[in-house]
Structure formats: structure tokens, C-alpha cells
Enzyme design. Sequence first.
Site, mmCIF file in Angstrom:
data_model
loop_
_atom_site.group_PDB
_atom_site.id
_atom_site.type_symbol
_atom_site.label_atom_id
_atom_site.label_comp_id
_atom_site.label_asym_id
_atom_site.label_seq_id
_atom_site.Cartn_x
_atom_site.Cartn_y
_atom_site.Cartn_z
ATOM 1 N N ASP A 149 -51.440 74.190 74.939
ATOM 2 C CA ASP A 149 -52.657 73.513 75.374
ATOM 3 C C ASP A 149 -53.685 73.398 74.255
ATOM 4 O O ASP A 149 -53.577 74.057 73.219
ATOM 5 C CB ASP A 149 -53.287 74.314 76.515
ATOM 6 C CG ASP A 149 -53.096 73.625 77.855
ATOM 7 O OD1 ASP A 149 -52.555 72.511 77.881
ATOM 8 O OD2 ASP A 149 -53.486 74.210 78.876
ATOM 9 N N TYR B 38 -45.704 85.363 74.487
ATOM 10 C CA TYR B 38 -47.112 85.019 74.298
ATOM 11 C C TYR B 38 -47.953 86.285 74.240
ATOM 12 O O TYR B 38 -47.665 87.266 74.925
ATOM 13 C CB TYR B 38 -47.626 84.158 75.462
ATOM 14 C CG TYR B 38 -47.206 82.708 75.435
ATOM 15 C CD1 TYR B 38 -47.975 81.745 74.790
ATOM 16 C CD2 TYR B 38 -46.041 82.290 76.084
ATOM 17 C CE1 TYR B 38 -47.611 80.411 74.780
ATOM 18 C CE2 TYR B 38 -45.662 80.955 76.078
ATOM 19 C CZ TYR B 38 -46.452 80.017 75.421
ATOM 20 O OH TYR B 38 -46.077 78.693 75.414
#
Length: 328
Positions: free
Chosen positions: A100, A159
Site C-alpha cells: 500500500d 511483515y
Amino acid sequence: MSYAVVRLPALPNLNGSLSSTTSGSQNKGGGEDAANCVGMNPTVAAFKWRLLIAYDGTHYSGWQYQQSPPTIQCILEKALIHVTKLERKDLSLVGASRTDAGVHALGQVAHFVTPFNYDSLDSIHAALNGLLPADIRVREISPAVPEFHARFSTESKIYHYKIYNDTVMDPFLRHYAYHSAYKLNATAMREAAKHFIGKHNFSAFVNASHNDRVRDPVKNILSFDVNEMGPLLQLEVEGTGFLYRQVRNMVALLLQIGKEAIPPDIVPMILATQDRKELAKYALSAPPHGLCLVSIKYNEQHLRLPSDCPLTSFGRHHTVRKCKLPFY
């Protein structure tokens, strides 16, 4: 070197560190990769290359290609077009993760194809990093077998989400960690994170996206750790795949649990509802700048190097052969 046969435009002879495409045994088992390339004439051999990329996502509108505002894929493709002299549609650049806007990456992976081979990858590696802005870097370039696909060969992704938990924010971490002035209960967050581990329907933790295809909401979280490093909390999650904004939504709920606003056992309750509106009662998405794609694990068979291929480039060290300054 093993290579796939895809439809790419014929090119004139190229100079430099490129070698001929007329040698080698053809492999028509290109599979999904061949099918995903744009069809053009005539048919020639395509060599596939794997990139390991790091970037500071602060000033970019995510990975996915768009020209304005700029994205990582757009900037990288412009550099590849300049270096290879190929058109965008011929490179067929594919990224492993569509991060994103504002999200960072240390271990993003992508692949592209060329109708020619390279004798050495050091020169193209240096050329790419010379063209790219300082907040995007190609860490490695390696040859790839036809079966390798940056997105479809993945086995898991890792992540990290960083939270700076102190009264005053460290100014050097302001672009890479979310600041929480609330004292967070890391033990409660760790207990809650365990409820995410395993195979679950994560419909309650996905944001709707008008340009995202319908995806299976069942995902497998392999691990979810909360590590304390002084005032810094590092949330580390590994999964076989993630839905749109799933990680940031899980982190947002853990933040509320860390503030002791809600108990850890609320996680399985929200998961069971499979309803995004239920999560919205307790938490909004965590900001993007604390999130970083750290690494991607692949099918080992797809990571093997082709035969007769150049060595992986990790970049070149500069050396001083002769000191030009006088000694006194």
C-alpha cells in the site's frame, strides 16, 4: 541456460554484455508465465530475471503501477526500460506483493523477462541503482528458471509492524514506526496475537477494494510474535498470504488490546463473525508507515539457478587502485 518460449518482439543485435539467444535447448513448459506475457510476434526465447528490492514507501502510492501519483513499480519500470531498451509490455514486470501507499519493503521480489541473455549482471545492477532514486534500491539480481513467478511461487511472506511506545517520539523513526504515547501491555498483545495463528476466515479483517479481485478469505498465519526492544515494539507476522490491509487491521486490534481497552479473547470472537463491521466497532486500520515487507519465502525448486547463467549480482564494491593524494 534454461529459458521459456514466449511471444516477444524480435530485436536487433545488441552490444555490451548481452549474449545470443540462438543457443540452448528450448523449454515450452513456460506455464503461467508464458500465458501471462502479452502476446506479440514473432516467438523468441525469453530469459527471466529475479529482483530483490528494498524501498522507503513514504513518498510513493504503493507498489502497483500508476503514473500519478508515482508508484514503486512505475519508477522501477522506467529504469528497466532505459537500461534494457525494451517496452513496458515486453518486460512483463510482476511484483510479489502489492504494498500500500506509505508501506516500506526490505525484501520485495519481482521478475521481468528479456529476449536476450546477459553474460554478467553486475553492469545492469549498477545501471539500475544509478537511475533509481535513493529511496528505492535493487539489492540483488539473479537469473530465474521459467517456472519461477514472483507472485505465484511464494510459500509465505513476513511483515514487521513497528510501534514506538514512549511519551516522546524518536524523530529518526517517525517515518518507520507508529507512535503510541499510551503505555501498551505487550503481554496482552502477545496473548491476543496467538489467536490469529492457524487457518481462519479473515473476512472481518479485510478492507474492500474496488480494483482487487475476489479472493479466498481463508488464510494461514504461521506465526505472530510481539517483540520488545526497549521502547520499540516489533510485531512480526508470517503467513501464506494476506488480504487487503489484513496485517494493518490485525495490528490495529492488538493496539486496542495493548491499551487494555478490550481483552485478548475478543480476537476469536471477531474472527467468528466474518464481518468487517464488527472489527470497526473496536479499531480502525493502523497507519501504513509502521509496516514493512521484510522477506518472502519461495518454493525451493523455483529458486534453483538455470544452467549456463550469469552469477547472481549483489552489487560491486569500489576499490582504490592508487592513492592520488600526496603524502607529507
